[in-house]
Design an enzyme around this catalytic site. Structure first.
Site, short mmCIF file in Angstrom:
data_model
loop_
_atom_site.label_atom_id
_atom_site.label_comp_id
_atom_site.label_asym_id
_atom_site.label_seq_id
_atom_site.Cartn_x
_atom_site.Cartn_y
_atom_site.Cartn_z
N ALA A 15 0.83 -1.21 0.00
CA ALA A 15 0.00 0.00 0.00
C ALA A 15 0.86 1.26 0.00
O ALA A 15 0.51 2.28 0.58
CB ALA A 15 -0.92 0.00 1.22
N ALA A 16 2.02 1.19 -0.66
CA ALA A 16 2.94 2.33 -0.62
C ALA A 16 2.81 3.25 -1.82
O ALA A 16 3.33 4.37 -1.82
CB ALA A 16 4.37 1.83 -0.51
N ARG A 21 -2.99 7.61 -11.10
CA ARG A 21 -4.17 7.60 -11.97
C ARG A 21 -5.43 8.06 -11.26
O ARG A 21 -6.44 8.35 -11.88
CB ARG A 21 -4.36 6.18 -12.55
CG ARG A 21 -3.31 5.81 -13.58
CD ARG A 21 -3.34 4.32 -13.91
NE ARG A 21 -2.63 3.51 -12.90
CZ ARG A 21 -2.50 2.19 -12.96
NH1 ARG A 21 -3.02 1.51 -13.95
NH2 ARG A 21 -1.84 1.54 -12.01
C1 UD1 Z 1 -0.19 -4.96 -10.52
C2 UD1 Z 1 0.47 -6.23 -11.11
C3 UD1 Z 1 -0.34 -6.71 -12.29
C4 UD1 Z 1 -1.76 -6.99 -11.87
C5 UD1 Z 1 -2.37 -5.78 -11.19
C6 UD1 Z 1 -3.68 -6.17 -10.54
C7 UD1 Z 1 2.89 -6.01 -10.70
C8 UD1 Z 1 4.19 -5.69 -11.31
N1 UD1 Z 1 1.83 -5.92 -11.50
O1 UD1 Z 1 -0.13 -3.96 -11.53
O2 UD1 Z 1 0.26 -7.91 -12.83
O3 UD1 Z 1 -2.52 -7.40 -12.98
O4 UD1 Z 1 -1.53 -5.27 -10.16
O5 UD1 Z 1 -4.33 -5.07 -10.01
O6 UD1 Z 1 2.84 -6.35 -9.54
N2 UD1 Z 1 2.83 -0.66 -4.55
C9 UD1 Z 1 3.75 -0.47 -3.54
N3 UD1 Z 1 5.02 -0.08 -3.87
C10 UD1 Z 1 5.42 0.11 -5.14
C11 UD1 Z 1 4.47 -0.08 -6.18
C12 UD1 Z 1 3.19 -0.48 -5.86
O7 UD1 Z 1 3.44 -0.63 -2.38
O8 UD1 Z 1 6.61 0.45 -5.32
C13 UD1 Z 1 1.46 -1.05 -4.20
C14 UD1 Z 1 0.43 -0.01 -4.60
O9 UD1 Z 1 0.15 0.86 -3.50
C15 UD1 Z 1 -0.79 -0.85 -4.96
C16 UD1 Z 1 -0.22 -2.19 -5.36
O10 UD1 Z 1 1.11 -2.22 -4.91
O11 UD1 Z 1 -1.66 -1.01 -3.87
C17 UD1 Z 1 -0.30 -2.43 -6.86
O12 UD1 Z 1 0.36 -1.40 -7.53
P1 UD1 Z 1 -0.15 -0.83 -8.91
O13 UD1 Z 1 0.78 0.24 -9.34
O14 UD1 Z 1 -1.61 -0.53 -8.84
O15 UD1 Z 1 0.09 -2.13 -9.84
P2 UD1 Z 1 -0.53 -2.40 -11.27
O16 UD1 Z 1 0.22 -1.61 -12.28
O17 UD1 Z 1 -1.99 -2.26 -11.22
CA CA Z 2 -3.45 -1.79 -9.53
#
Ligand code: UD1
Ligand code: CA
Length: 471
Positions: A15-16, A21
């Site tokens: 959740a970081a 978007r």
């Molecule tokens: C991610 C998945 C994708 C999947 C989708 C489902 C990866 C690389 N991709 O993509 O395969 O289909 O979710 O919804 O995992 N977050 C962190 N730290 C970071 C980046 C993200 O804590 O450095 C957390 C975000 O807060 C979020 C979650 O991880 O709650 C997912 O991140 P998000 O950027 O939404 O991933 P997607 O591009 O949707």
């Molecule tokens: Ca996502």
């Protein structure tokens, strides 16, 4: 219970991220659905599924996210900081490195999937444990898979790896089976796999999804099919609104099934933490926010907005009442168009009527404030009648002061109470009185000049006024 489910397991919720978007100043995971933050929905599901420890990786807006988690879950949740958001794989790395002692099974999921049922989590962990696999995951099929990571299977139909949308070849992009982002790993495997991730991809990030490919290289990955309606990740305001609408409808139907009268299932806004007893009824466009409790027989009519309000048995809340942090007593009646501000406590069978405002005031049994009044910082006994247009002058510009009206006091219309002031039992305040001193028990308080009537004076006055008028 199967022995597998008794093995303790832990969860990591990511959740970081900022959630660009969303185009919102708030961190994405704090956006709400039915009064609960996205991340709180996820954590609740994890706890319900029986996780031993629940670690939440925070970063963007971490103070606010931590505050929300502490408010909802207290000590039950631990947070880990990811200072710079370098991808989902990096987020897991932070959690794993901060907790060298994590072993057994580790469920990893994203903090932005608020519809997730705890039963699916349990099934995933059971299946992965039984198969003794390094990795298990949920997949789902979508007519429009864009944005999601795609599931690549080998000729034997086994999951081989996940390719992010932005890294897909055109052929891969056509795959409709996606990764909703729900995994169960063997902790030992994940610890080693995380070290092997690379940033060699379109976003230059560490992808958690690459750990699935590493698991498939070494053995079989367990997969089970999920229902995408329960697995959507929220990325923008449209998805948030769609999920909120679905959840709202679900809550309305659950209430109706349980015996709550609901006029319009699509026009009822009840937060997830409210409790409504069977036999209560809710009119159209009623909003119950935060933690409201509505007892049986209570009726809340159209357009009311109640936040953290207790409505006792058989009370009536008439249209367009706004109330916050207050209690409405048994068989009391409020509204239409009343405003109960925090700490208003209305006793049984009391009444607050149209365009009356209360604040930090207790109103005893059967007492009435029926029309156009302001009663702030009041202590009002039983059987008190407060006439139209009465004002409690509670604020001197520096401090708030209390007005006390004891039992059976009668207040005539258009009176003011300059607090602090007390009117003793059974006293009578004449209309238009400005009460500045305490009134003894049973006394009459009156503070208005005597009226003078000038006979036949009206015509003379009119003539004089007419003469003054410019032609
Ligand atoms: C991610 C998945 C994708 C999947 C989708 C489902 C990866 C690389 N991709 O993509 O395969 O289909 O979710 O919804 O995992 N977050 C962190 N730290 C970071 C980046 C993200 O804590 O450095 C957390 C975000 O807060 C979020 C979650 O991880 O709650 C997912 O991140 P998000 O950027 O939404 O991933 P997607 O591009 O949707
Ligand atoms: Ca996502």
């Amino acid at each position: 219970m199967h022995s597998d489910t008794t093995q303790p397991w832990n969860a990591i919720v990511l959740a970081a991220g900022e959630g660009k978007r969303m185009k919102s100043p708030r961190p994405k995971v704090l956006h709400e659905i039915a009064g609960r933050a996205l991340v709180s929905w996820v954590v609740r599901s994890v706890i319900e599924a029986g996780a031993d420890r629940c670690l939440v990786v925070v970063g963007h807006g971490r103070d606010d996210v931590e505050r929300e988690l502490v408010k909802q879950f207290g000590e039950r949740v631990e947070t880990v900081l990811q200072k710079v958001q370098r991808g989902t794989g990096d987020a897991v790395r932070c959690a794993i490195e901060a907790h060298e002692d994590l072993e057994g099974r580790l469920v990893v999921l994203y903090g932005d999937c608020p519809m997730l049922p705890s039963s699916l989590l349990r099934e995933l962990i059971d299946r992965t444990t039984k198969a003794d696999a390094d990795c298990g995951l949920v997949t789902a099929t979508l007519a429009d898979p864009s944005g999601y990571g795609r599931i690549i299977r080998n000729d034997a139909g086994l999951v081989q790896r996940i390719v992010e949308h932005r890294d897909c070849t055109p052929a891969e992009r056509a795959i409709e089976e996606v990764n909703p982002g729900l995994y169960a790993f063997r902790a030992r495997f994940l610890r080693a796999a995380i070290r092997r991730l690379s940033t060699d991809n379109a976003q230059g990030e560490l992808y958690l999804t690459d750990a699935v490919g590493l698991a498939a290289d070494a053995g079989e990955v367990v997969d089970l099919e999920g229902d995408m309606a329960k697995l959507t990740g929220i990325n923008d305001q449209r998805e948030l609104a769609l999920a909120a609408t679905a959840r709202r409808r679900e809550i309305a139907e659950q209430l109706a099934k349980a015996g709550v009268g609901i006029v319009d299932l699509d026009a009822i806004y009840v937060d997830a933490d409210c409790e409504i007893e069977a036999g209560a009824t809710l009119g159209p466009n009623v909003h119950l926010r935060g933690r409201c409790i509505v007892h049986t027989g209570a009726h809340i009519d159209a357009g009311c907005v109640l936040t953290n309000v207790v409505v006792q048995k058989n009370a009536k809340v008439l249209p367009y009442t706004v109330a916050t942090d207050s209690t409405i007593g048994e068989e009391a009646q409020v509204g239409p168009f009343s405003h109960l501000r925090p700490q208003s406590t209305l006793g049984p069978r009391s009444k607050v009527g149209n365009f009356s405002e209360t604040k930090k005031t207790s109103l005893g049994e059967g007492s009435k404030v029926n029309h156009l009044s302001y009663v702030g910082d009041g202590v009002i006994g039983r059987g008190v009648n407060i006439g139209a247009g009465t004002i409690f002058c509670n604020y001197d510009g520096e401090q708030k002061h209390t007005t006390t009206l004891e039992d059976e006091v009668f207040v005539g219309s258009d009176s003011q109470f300059v607090a602090p002031v007390t009117v003793k039992k059974g006293a009578y305040v004449a209309s238009g009185t400005t009460v500045t001193q305490d009134v003894p028990e049973g006394a009459l308080a009156i503070s208005r000049p005597r009226q003078e009537n000038k006979e036949r004076y009206a015509a003379r006055l009119r003539a004089r006024l007419r003469k003054k008028k410019k032609p």
